[in-house]
Design a protein around this motif. Structure first.
Motif, PDB file in Angstrom:
ATOM      1  N   CYS A 265      -3.259   9.096  -2.287  1.00 10.98           N
ATOM      2  CA  CYS A 265      -2.460  10.299  -2.041  1.00 10.98           C
ATOM      3  C   CYS A 265      -1.109   9.983  -1.428  1.00 10.98           C
ATOM      4  O   CYS A 265      -0.409  10.890  -0.968  1.00 10.98           O
ATOM      5  CB  CYS A 265      -3.240  11.262  -1.140  1.00 10.98           C
ATOM      6  SG  CYS A 265      -4.751  11.915  -1.888  1.00 10.98           S
ATOM      7  N   GLY A 266      -0.735   8.699  -1.383  1.00 14.09           N
ATOM      8  CA  GLY A 266       0.593   8.334  -0.921  1.00 14.09           C
ATOM      9  C   GLY A 266       0.685   7.814   0.488  1.00 14.09           C
ATOM     10  O   GLY A 266       1.773   7.424   0.939  1.00 14.09           O
ATOM     11  N   TYR A 267      -0.412   7.782   1.233  1.00 10.57           N
ATOM     12  CA  TYR A 267      -0.391   7.238   2.592  1.00 10.57           C
ATOM     13  C   TYR A 267      -0.332   5.709   2.523  1.00 10.57           C
ATOM     14  O   TYR A 267      -0.812   5.096   1.571  1.00 10.57           O
ATOM     15  CB  TYR A 267      -1.624   7.666   3.377  1.00 10.57           C
ATOM     16  CG  TYR A 267      -1.631   9.124   3.790  1.00 10.57           C
ATOM     17  CD1 TYR A 267      -1.572   9.477   5.130  1.00 10.57           C
ATOM     18  CD2 TYR A 267      -1.714  10.140   2.849  1.00 10.57           C
ATOM     19  CE1 TYR A 267      -1.594  10.808   5.524  1.00 10.57           C
ATOM     20  CE2 TYR A 267      -1.725  11.474   3.222  1.00 10.57           C
ATOM     21  CZ  TYR A 267      -1.660  11.804   4.566  1.00 10.57           C
ATOM     22  OH  TYR A 267      -1.680  13.111   4.943  1.00 10.57           O
ATOM     23  N   ARG A 268       0.228   5.102   3.581  1.00  9.81           N
ATOM     24  CA  ARG A 268       0.333   3.652   3.654  1.00  9.81           C
ATOM     25  C   ARG A 268      -0.166   3.158   5.018  1.00  9.81           C
ATOM     26  O   ARG A 268      -0.012   3.855   6.029  1.00  9.81           O
ATOM     27  CB  ARG A 268       1.785   3.197   3.454  1.00  9.81           C
ATOM     28  CG  ARG A 268       2.332   3.510   2.070  1.00  9.81           C
ATOM     29  CD  ARG A 268       1.609   2.713   0.984  1.00  9.81           C
ATOM     30  NE  ARG A 268       2.107   3.048  -0.350  1.00  9.81           N
ATOM     31  CZ  ARG A 268       1.519   3.896  -1.161  1.00  9.81           C
ATOM     32  NH1 ARG A 268       0.414   4.528  -0.767  1.00  9.81           N
ATOM     33  NH2 ARG A 268       2.014   4.139  -2.352  1.00  9.81           N
ATOM     34  N   ILE A 269      -0.784   1.977   5.011  1.00  8.53           N
ATOM     35  CA  ILE A 269      -1.255   1.381   6.258  1.00  8.53           C
ATOM     36  C   ILE A 269      -0.039   0.838   7.010  1.00  8.53           C
ATOM     37  O   ILE A 269       0.733   0.044   6.470  1.00  8.53           O
ATOM     38  CB  ILE A 269      -2.267   0.259   5.978  1.00  8.53           C
ATOM     39  CG1 ILE A 269      -3.510   0.844   5.272  1.00  8.53           C
ATOM     40  CG2 ILE A 269      -2.675  -0.445   7.264  1.00  8.53           C
ATOM     41  CD1 ILE A 269      -4.516  -0.200   4.845  1.00  8.53           C
ATOM     42  N   GLU A 270       0.130   1.266   8.287  1.00  7.27           N
ATOM     43  CA  GLU A 270       1.319   0.897   9.042  1.00  7.27           C
ATOM     44  C   GLU A 270       1.087  -0.269   9.989  1.00  7.27           C
ATOM     45  O   GLU A 270       2.019  -0.940  10.395  1.00  7.27           O
ATOM     46  CB  GLU A 270       1.820   2.096   9.848  1.00  7.27           C
ATOM     47  CG  GLU A 270       2.427   3.190   8.970  1.00  7.27           C
ATOM     48  CD  GLU A 270       3.169   4.215   9.797  1.00  7.27           C
ATOM     49  OE1 GLU A 270       2.686   4.519  10.912  1.00  7.27           O
ATOM     50  OE2 GLU A 270       4.210   4.711   9.347  1.00  7.27           O
ATOM     51  N   GLY A 271      -0.138  -0.535  10.412  1.00  9.94           N
ATOM     52  CA  GLY A 271      -0.353  -1.605  11.368  1.00  9.94           C
ATOM     53  C   GLY A 271      -1.818  -1.858  11.595  1.00  9.94           C
ATOM     54  O   GLY A 271      -2.693  -1.258  10.957  1.00  9.94           O
ATOM     55  N   ARG A 272      -2.110  -2.765  12.507  1.00  8.25           N
ATOM     56  CA  ARG A 272      -3.482  -3.141  12.814  1.00  8.25           C
ATOM     57  C   ARG A 272      -3.939  -2.426  14.083  1.00  8.25           C
ATOM     58  O   ARG A 272      -3.168  -1.822  14.802  1.00  8.25           O
ATOM     59  CB  ARG A 272      -3.587  -4.659  12.999  1.00  8.25           C
ATOM     60  CG  ARG A 272      -3.158  -5.456  11.763  1.00  8.25           C
ATOM     61  CD  ARG A 272      -3.265  -6.947  12.034  1.00  8.25           C
ATOM     62  NE  ARG A 272      -2.832  -7.726  10.872  1.00  8.25           N
ATOM     63  CZ  ARG A 272      -3.645  -8.069   9.885  1.00  8.25           C
ATOM     64  NH1 ARG A 272      -4.917  -7.728   9.938  1.00  8.25           N
ATOM     65  NH2 ARG A 272      -3.189  -8.754   8.867  1.00  8.25           N
ATOM     66  N   GLY A 273      -5.238  -2.588  14.359  1.00  6.45           N
ATOM     67  CA  GLY A 273      -5.757  -2.107  15.627  1.00  6.45           C
ATOM     68  C   GLY A 273      -6.362  -0.725  15.592  1.00  6.45           C
ATOM     69  O   GLY A 273      -6.733  -0.193  16.635  1.00  6.45           O
ATOM     70  N   HIS A 274      -6.460  -0.099  14.417  1.00  5.79           N
ATOM     71  CA  HIS A 274      -7.071   1.224  14.329  1.00  5.79           C
ATOM     72  C   HIS A 274      -8.558   1.065  14.013  1.00  5.79           C
ATOM     73  O   HIS A 274      -8.934   0.345  13.094  1.00  5.79           O
ATOM     74  CB  HIS A 274      -6.394   2.065  13.238  1.00  5.79           C
ATOM     75  CG  HIS A 274      -4.938   2.313  13.517  1.00  5.79           C
ATOM     76  ND1 HIS A 274      -4.508   3.065  14.563  1.00  5.79           N
ATOM     77  CD2 HIS A 274      -3.816   1.879  12.879  1.00  5.79           C
ATOM     78  CE1 HIS A 274      -3.189   3.118  14.565  1.00  5.79           C
ATOM     79  NE2 HIS A 274      -2.738   2.395  13.555  1.00  5.79           N
TER      80      HIS A 274
END
Length: 296
Positions: A265-274
């Motif tokens: 749906c267009g979301y992107r992974i921004e970083g680690r630690g979630h």
């Protein structure tokens, strides 16, 4: 009567009735007490003038009614005495290598690559280059399993009938967003919840006053209805509502299948630690898992 429906010739009508009843030619002929060869000639159009009694027996055996009367008249049982449109066979235009139609009661579809063909899919032909396929991929294929056919048709019906909307009832605050996926009878198949937040809580005065963001709290779809595109429709409706509200950014925390859905749906992974976090109060022991007494 559906005035927009194209009238079917007798052969096409019998094939459509067979499909609705999920009967092969042999099964319908046996039920009606009619030779299968006769039924085959009628369906192919080679029987120019079949007997009325033969047609009546075939129609009744397929669960239909052969009615002669005014189109708007209704009988004492409440059923229409006039003609009623029967959906045609969706794959009637497909032909096999010998130029024959595929069985009307089955589900047939075109094969564009090995993943569309069950025989190649489970054998993982799609991992091979085309020159190493054990045999040529057919132009079309079909489903023989009654259980799989029923599941496929049920899934197609759910996709057609489910509707997605933003739910405003229930006294939710204006900053809380709830979207539901429902059937026409009101049955709930999926739900999405989100809330607005002021990004200045994170970024301070670097963000203009009045700027808003949305945080996606969760998407839930009934187990039997997963992988039918309902979750994606809910997320897309949230995105459309953000556009109407002038909100540009949304945030979410996801894992496993949720990551795949949001990526689509267009979301992107921004970083680690979630991490997906969970609390079960029974883990805390009896001292903390029971009710908290009120202090006088």
């Amino acid at each position: 009567m559906d005035e927009t429906a194209e009238p079917l010739p007798l052969g096409g009508l019998l094939r459509a009735l067979r499909r609705r009843a999920d009967l092969s030619q042999r099964q319908l002929a046996e039920r009606a007490g009619v030779p299968q060869a006769t039924l085959a000639r009628i369906e192919s159009g080679r029987a120019a003038d079949p007997h009325f009694r033969t047609v009546e027996r075939l129609v009744r055996a397929a669960g239909g009614r052969l009615v002669i009367g005014a189109p708007d008249a209704h009988g004492p049982d409440g059923l229409p005495d006039g003609p009623v449109a029967v959906p045609g066979v969706p794959h009637d235009g497909l032909r096999d290598e010998a130029g024959r139609r595929y069985p009307a009661h089955l589900d047939a579809w075109e094969v564009h690559d090995p993943k569309d063909w069950p025989g190649a899919w489970w054998a993982q032909w799609w991992k091979l280059p085309p020159e190493r396929f054990p045999r040529p991929v057919p132009a079309a294929t079909y489903e023989l399993s009654r259980r799989h056919r029923d599941q496929r048709r049920w899934a197609d019906r759910i996709r057609r009938e489910v509707a997605v909307r933003r739910a405003t009832e229930g006294g939710l605050p204006g900053t809380c967003w709830r979207f539901v996926a429902e059937l026409p009878d009101g049955r709930l198949l999926g739900e999405l919840r989100a809330h607005e937040r002021d990004p200045r809580l994170l970024y301070g005065d670097l963000i203009d006053a009045g700027e808003r963001e949305v945080v996606l709290d969760g998407v839930l779809v009934a187990g039997a209805c997963r992988r039918l595109g309902i979750g994606r429709r809910l997320v897309e409706e949230l995105t459309a509502e953000m556009g109407r509200a002038g909100i540009r950014v949304a945030h979410a925390v996801a894992d496993f299948e949720g990551v795949e859905l949001l990526n689509a749906c267009g979301y992107r992974i921004e970083g680690r630690g979630h991490y997906a976090m969970r609390l079960d109060r029974s883990w805390l022991g009896p001292a903390l898992s029971g009710p908290v007494p009120l202090q006088p």
